[in-house]
Design a protein around this motif. Structure first.
Motif, mmCIF file in Angstrom:
data_model
loop_
_atom_site.group_PDB
_atom_site.id
_atom_site.type_symbol
_atom_site.label_atom_id
_atom_site.label_comp_id
_atom_site.label_asym_id
_atom_site.label_seq_id
_atom_site.Cartn_x
_atom_site.Cartn_y
_atom_site.Cartn_z
ATOM 1 N N GLU A 11 6.277 0.691 -5.572
ATOM 2 C CA GLU A 11 7.097 0.913 -6.769
ATOM 3 C C GLU A 11 7.625 2.341 -6.816
ATOM 4 N N GLN A 12 6.830 3.296 -6.370
ATOM 5 C CA GLN A 12 7.303 4.682 -6.319
ATOM 6 C C GLN A 12 8.332 4.865 -5.205
ATOM 7 N N ILE A 13 8.140 4.166 -4.093
ATOM 8 C CA ILE A 13 9.117 4.238 -2.995
ATOM 9 C C ILE A 13 10.463 3.694 -3.446
ATOM 10 N N ILE A 14 10.452 2.606 -4.199
ATOM 11 C CA ILE A 14 11.699 2.015 -4.691
ATOM 12 C C ILE A 14 12.469 3.025 -5.533
ATOM 13 N N LYS A 15 11.768 3.821 -6.332
ATOM 14 C CA LYS A 15 12.426 4.818 -7.171
ATOM 15 C C LYS A 15 13.120 5.894 -6.340
ATOM 16 N N VAL A 16 12.586 6.189 -5.168
ATOM 17 C CA VAL A 16 13.175 7.202 -4.288
ATOM 18 C C VAL A 16 14.455 6.691 -3.627
ATOM 19 N N ALA A 17 14.600 5.365 -3.497
ATOM 20 C CA ALA A 17 15.770 4.739 -2.870
ATOM 21 C C ALA A 17 16.002 5.275 -1.464
ATOM 22 N N PRO A 18 15.031 5.081 -0.547
ATOM 23 C CA PRO A 18 15.181 5.613 0.809
ATOM 24 C C PRO A 18 16.158 4.796 1.651
ATOM 25 N N ASP A 19 16.604 5.402 2.745
ATOM 26 C CA ASP A 19 17.437 4.685 3.705
ATOM 27 C C ASP A 19 16.591 3.791 4.606
ATOM 28 N N PHE A 20 15.361 4.190 4.852
ATOM 29 C CA PHE A 20 14.434 3.357 5.617
ATOM 30 C C PHE A 20 13.008 3.809 5.318
ATOM 31 N N VAL A 21 12.044 2.968 5.733
ATOM 32 C CA VAL A 21 10.622 3.237 5.505
ATOM 33 C C VAL A 21 9.889 3.115 6.834
ATOM 34 N N VAL A 22 8.979 4.050 7.083
ATOM 35 C CA VAL A 22 8.122 3.998 8.265
ATOM 36 C C VAL A 22 6.685 3.771 7.807
ATOM 37 N N HIS A 23 6.055 2.746 8.354
ATOM 38 C CA HIS A 23 4.642 2.496 8.078
ATOM 39 C C HIS A 23 3.863 2.848 9.336
ATOM 40 N N THR A 24 2.882 3.744 9.222
ATOM 41 C CA THR A 24 2.193 4.274 10.397
ATOM 42 C C THR A 24 1.064 3.401 10.925
ATOM 43 N N GLY A 25 0.847 2.234 10.337
ATOM 44 C CA GLY A 25 -0.147 1.309 10.872
ATOM 45 C C GLY A 25 -1.277 0.996 9.913
ATOM 46 N N ASP A 26 -2.097 0.006 10.306
ATOM 47 C CA ASP A 26 -3.131 -0.567 9.443
ATOM 48 C C ASP A 26 -2.498 -1.204 8.219
ATOM 49 N N LEU A 27 -1.613 -2.156 8.506
ATOM 50 C CA LEU A 27 -0.924 -2.897 7.459
ATOM 51 C C LEU A 27 -1.890 -3.820 6.728
ATOM 52 N N VAL A 28 -2.840 -4.386 7.486
ATOM 53 C CA VAL A 28 -3.852 -5.288 6.924
ATOM 54 C C VAL A 28 -5.214 -4.856 7.443
#
Length: 215
Positions: free
Chosen positions: A152-169
Protein backbone atom coordinates in the motif's frame (compact mmCIF):
# COMPACT_ATOMS: atom_id res chain seq x y z
CA UNK A 1 -41.35 -46.48 -7.72
CA UNK A 2 -41.72 -44.96 -11.20
CA UNK A 3 -41.40 -41.43 -9.77
CA UNK A 4 -38.31 -42.47 -7.79
CA UNK A 5 -36.70 -43.94 -10.91
CA UNK A 6 -37.35 -40.73 -12.81
CA UNK A 7 -35.72 -38.66 -10.09
CA UNK A 8 -32.73 -40.99 -10.07
CA UNK A 9 -32.46 -40.69 -13.84
CA UNK A 10 -32.51 -36.89 -13.60
CA UNK A 11 -29.70 -36.97 -11.08
CA UNK A 12 -27.66 -39.30 -13.28
CA UNK A 13 -28.17 -37.08 -16.32
CA UNK A 14 -27.06 -33.98 -14.42
CA UNK A 15 -23.99 -35.77 -13.09
CA UNK A 16 -23.04 -36.95 -16.58
CA UNK A 17 -23.48 -33.46 -18.00
CA UNK A 18 -21.37 -32.00 -15.25
CA UNK A 19 -18.60 -34.51 -15.92
CA UNK A 20 -18.72 -33.81 -19.65
CA UNK A 21 -18.45 -30.07 -19.08
CA UNK A 22 -15.66 -30.54 -16.56
CA UNK A 23 -13.57 -32.79 -18.81
CA UNK A 24 -14.26 -31.40 -22.24
CA UNK A 25 -15.34 -27.83 -21.69
CA UNK A 26 -13.18 -26.65 -18.84
CA UNK A 27 -12.11 -23.46 -20.57
CA UNK A 28 -15.72 -22.22 -20.57
CA UNK A 29 -15.66 -22.03 -16.78
CA UNK A 30 -12.00 -21.13 -16.18
CA UNK A 31 -11.47 -18.92 -13.16
CA UNK A 32 -8.54 -16.52 -12.88
CA UNK A 33 -6.85 -17.58 -9.64
CA UNK A 34 -3.75 -15.36 -9.72
CA UNK A 35 -2.87 -12.15 -11.50
CA UNK A 36 -2.63 -10.56 -13.86
CA UNK A 37 0.96 -9.62 -13.06
CA UNK A 38 3.25 -7.55 -15.26
CA UNK A 39 6.58 -9.37 -15.49
CA UNK A 40 8.41 -7.26 -18.07
CA UNK A 41 8.01 -3.77 -19.48
CA UNK A 42 10.12 -2.53 -22.38
CA UNK A 43 9.81 0.25 -24.98
CA UNK A 44 8.01 -1.94 -27.53
CA UNK A 45 6.67 -4.93 -25.60
CA UNK A 46 5.31 -6.12 -22.27
CA UNK A 47 4.95 -9.52 -20.60
CA UNK A 48 1.86 -10.54 -18.60
CA UNK A 49 1.29 -13.59 -16.39
CA UNK A 50 -1.86 -15.02 -14.86
CA UNK A 51 -3.14 -18.35 -13.55
CA UNK A 52 -6.40 -20.24 -14.07
CA UNK A 53 -7.89 -23.26 -12.34
CA UNK A 54 -8.86 -25.09 -15.54
CA UNK A 55 -7.20 -25.74 -18.89
CA UNK A 56 -7.70 -23.83 -22.11
CA UNK A 57 -6.04 -20.90 -23.82
CA UNK A 58 -6.73 -17.43 -22.50
CA UNK A 59 -6.43 -14.03 -24.11
CA UNK A 60 -5.05 -10.62 -23.35
CA UNK A 61 -7.18 -7.93 -24.97
CA UNK A 62 -5.38 -4.59 -25.16
CA UNK A 63 -5.21 -1.25 -26.94
CA UNK A 64 -4.13 2.38 -26.70
CA UNK A 65 -7.54 3.94 -26.31
CA UNK A 66 -10.80 2.94 -24.67
CA UNK A 67 -11.34 0.09 -27.12
CA UNK A 68 -9.27 -3.05 -26.59
CA UNK A 69 -8.84 -3.79 -30.28
CA UNK A 70 -5.86 -6.15 -30.14
CA UNK A 71 -5.51 -9.57 -28.57
CA UNK A 72 -2.87 -12.18 -27.82
CA UNK A 73 -3.67 -15.79 -27.01
CA UNK A 74 -1.82 -17.82 -24.41
CA UNK A 75 -0.48 -21.37 -24.36
CA UNK A 76 -0.85 -22.26 -20.66
CA UNK A 77 1.48 -24.61 -18.83
CA UNK A 78 -0.09 -27.20 -16.55
CA UNK A 79 1.31 -27.31 -13.02
CA UNK A 80 0.33 -30.08 -10.60
CA UNK A 81 0.48 -29.89 -6.83
CA UNK A 82 -0.61 -31.90 -3.83
CA UNK A 83 -3.72 -30.75 -1.97
CA UNK A 84 -4.38 -32.71 1.23
CA UNK A 85 -4.72 -36.26 -0.16
CA UNK A 86 -5.32 -35.53 -3.85
CA UNK A 87 -3.39 -34.08 -6.76
CA UNK A 88 -4.71 -30.92 -8.36
CA UNK A 89 -3.64 -28.80 -11.30
CA UNK A 90 -3.55 -25.14 -12.27
CA UNK A 91 -2.58 -23.50 -15.55
CA UNK A 92 -0.06 -20.67 -15.80
CA UNK A 93 -0.33 -18.28 -18.73
CA UNK A 94 2.52 -16.01 -19.85
CA UNK A 95 2.41 -13.91 -23.01
CA UNK A 96 4.41 -11.17 -24.69
CA UNK A 97 2.49 -8.20 -26.08
CA UNK A 98 4.64 -7.10 -29.01
CA UNK A 99 4.75 -4.18 -31.44
CA UNK A 100 3.95 -1.55 -28.83
CA UNK A 101 4.89 2.13 -28.94
CA UNK A 102 7.45 3.50 -26.53
CA UNK A 103 6.27 5.71 -23.66
CA UNK A 104 2.63 4.96 -24.44
CA UNK A 105 -0.24 4.04 -22.13
CA UNK A 106 -2.06 0.79 -22.91
CA UNK A 107 -5.18 -0.65 -21.34
CA UNK A 108 -5.66 -4.41 -21.10
CA UNK A 109 -7.90 -7.15 -19.72
CA UNK A 110 -7.57 -10.91 -19.34
CA UNK A 111 -10.19 -13.18 -20.89
CA UNK A 112 -10.40 -16.76 -19.62
CA UNK A 113 -13.33 -18.77 -20.87
CA UNK A 114 -16.43 -16.77 -19.94
CA UNK A 115 -14.61 -14.73 -17.33
CA UNK A 116 -13.06 -11.35 -18.10
CA UNK A 117 -10.96 -9.44 -15.63
CA UNK A 118 -11.19 -5.77 -14.80
CA UNK A 119 -9.39 -3.42 -17.15
CA UNK A 120 -5.89 -2.40 -16.12
CA UNK A 121 -3.21 -0.26 -17.71
CA UNK A 122 0.54 0.15 -18.08
CA UNK A 123 2.87 2.62 -19.78
CA UNK A 124 5.72 1.35 -21.92
CA UNK A 125 9.28 2.42 -21.18
CA UNK A 126 10.69 5.57 -22.86
CA UNK A 127 13.55 4.93 -25.27
CA UNK A 128 15.74 7.48 -23.51
CA UNK A 129 14.58 7.71 -19.92
CA UNK A 130 16.49 10.34 -17.94
CA UNK A 131 14.76 9.63 -14.68
CA UNK A 132 13.00 6.62 -13.14
CA UNK A 133 11.34 5.91 -9.83
CA UNK A 134 11.55 2.40 -8.43
CA UNK A 135 11.17 0.45 -5.19
CA UNK A 136 13.39 -2.34 -3.88
CA UNK A 137 12.22 -4.61 -1.06
CA UNK A 138 12.36 -8.26 -0.08
CA UNK A 139 11.88 -11.06 2.43
CA UNK A 140 8.12 -10.55 2.46
CA UNK A 141 7.34 -14.17 3.33
CA UNK A 142 5.11 -15.36 6.17
CA UNK A 143 3.50 -12.07 7.27
CA UNK A 144 0.89 -11.41 4.57
CA UNK A 145 -0.73 -8.52 6.46
CA UNK A 146 2.56 -6.68 6.80
CA UNK A 147 3.38 -7.39 3.17
CA UNK A 148 0.08 -5.80 2.19
CA UNK A 149 0.87 -2.70 4.26
CA UNK A 150 4.21 -2.38 2.49
CA UNK A 151 2.50 -2.72 -0.91
CA UNK A 152 0.00 0.00 0.00
CA UNK A 153 2.89 2.37 0.68
CA UNK A 154 4.55 1.37 -2.61
CA UNK A 155 1.35 2.19 -4.49
CA UNK A 156 1.44 5.71 -3.03
CA UNK A 157 4.96 6.21 -4.42
CA UNK A 158 3.74 5.28 -7.95
CA UNK A 159 7.01 3.65 -9.08
CA UNK A 160 7.96 2.79 -12.64
CA UNK A 161 8.92 -0.72 -11.54
CA UNK A 162 9.47 -2.83 -8.41
CA UNK A 163 12.39 -5.12 -7.55
CA UNK A 164 11.86 -7.92 -5.05
CA UNK A 165 15.17 -9.28 -3.72
CA UNK A 166 13.88 -12.77 -2.89
CA UNK A 167 12.14 -14.91 -0.27
CA UNK A 168 8.73 -14.22 -1.73
CA UNK A 169 7.24 -17.13 0.24
CA UNK A 170 8.37 -19.22 3.16
CA UNK A 171 8.52 -22.55 1.31
CA UNK A 172 8.71 -22.24 -2.46
CA UNK A 173 7.74 -25.85 -3.12
CA UNK A 174 4.34 -25.37 -1.44
CA UNK A 175 1.73 -24.15 -3.87
CA UNK A 176 -0.58 -23.10 -1.03
CA UNK A 177 1.81 -20.32 0.04
CA UNK A 178 2.15 -18.46 -3.26
CA UNK A 179 -1.34 -17.00 -3.26
CA UNK A 180 -1.70 -15.59 0.28
CA UNK A 181 1.96 -14.73 0.88
CA UNK A 182 2.86 -13.11 -2.44
CA UNK A 183 0.23 -12.63 -5.13
CA UNK A 184 -2.73 -11.55 -2.97
CA UNK A 185 -0.82 -8.74 -1.18
CA UNK A 186 0.34 -7.38 -4.58
CA UNK A 187 -3.15 -6.65 -5.90
CA UNK A 188 -3.50 -3.11 -7.09
CA UNK A 189 0.22 -2.86 -7.86
CA UNK A 190 1.38 -5.82 -9.95
CA UNK A 191 -1.30 -5.22 -12.60
CA UNK A 192 0.11 -1.75 -13.37
CA UNK A 193 3.90 -1.88 -12.89
CA UNK A 194 6.31 -4.76 -13.55
CA UNK A 195 7.60 -6.84 -10.66
CA UNK A 196 11.18 -8.04 -11.15
CA UNK A 197 11.78 -10.82 -8.63
CA UNK A 198 14.97 -12.62 -7.64
CA UNK A 199 14.82 -16.21 -6.45
CA UNK A 200 15.65 -16.46 -2.76
CA UNK A 201 16.63 -19.58 -0.87
CA UNK A 202 13.09 -19.86 0.50
CA UNK A 203 11.71 -19.78 -3.06
CA UNK A 204 13.37 -23.04 -4.12
CA UNK A 205 11.13 -25.35 -6.11
CA UNK A 206 9.58 -25.23 -9.54
CA UNK A 207 6.85 -22.64 -8.91
CA UNK A 208 9.13 -19.58 -9.03
CA UNK A 209 10.41 -20.39 -12.52
CA UNK A 210 6.94 -21.21 -13.81
CA UNK A 211 5.54 -17.91 -12.56
CA UNK A 212 8.38 -15.49 -13.30
CA UNK A 213 10.80 -16.75 -15.95
CA UNK A 214 10.03 -15.58 -19.48
CA UNK A 215 11.45 -16.90 -22.77
Amino acid sequence: MLMLNRNVCRVVVWVVLALVLWSGGESCFAKITKGPVLLRLEPTRAAVMWETDTRGAGQVRYGEGEELTREMRSAPVRVSYRHVTANRSVYIHKVWLDDLKAQTKYRYAIVSGREESDTYHFTTVPRNARRVRFVVYGDSRKNSQMHRKVVEQIIKVAPDFVVHTGDLVNTGSRYSEWGPQFFAPLRGLAEYVPIYAAKGNHDRGSFFDKYFVMD
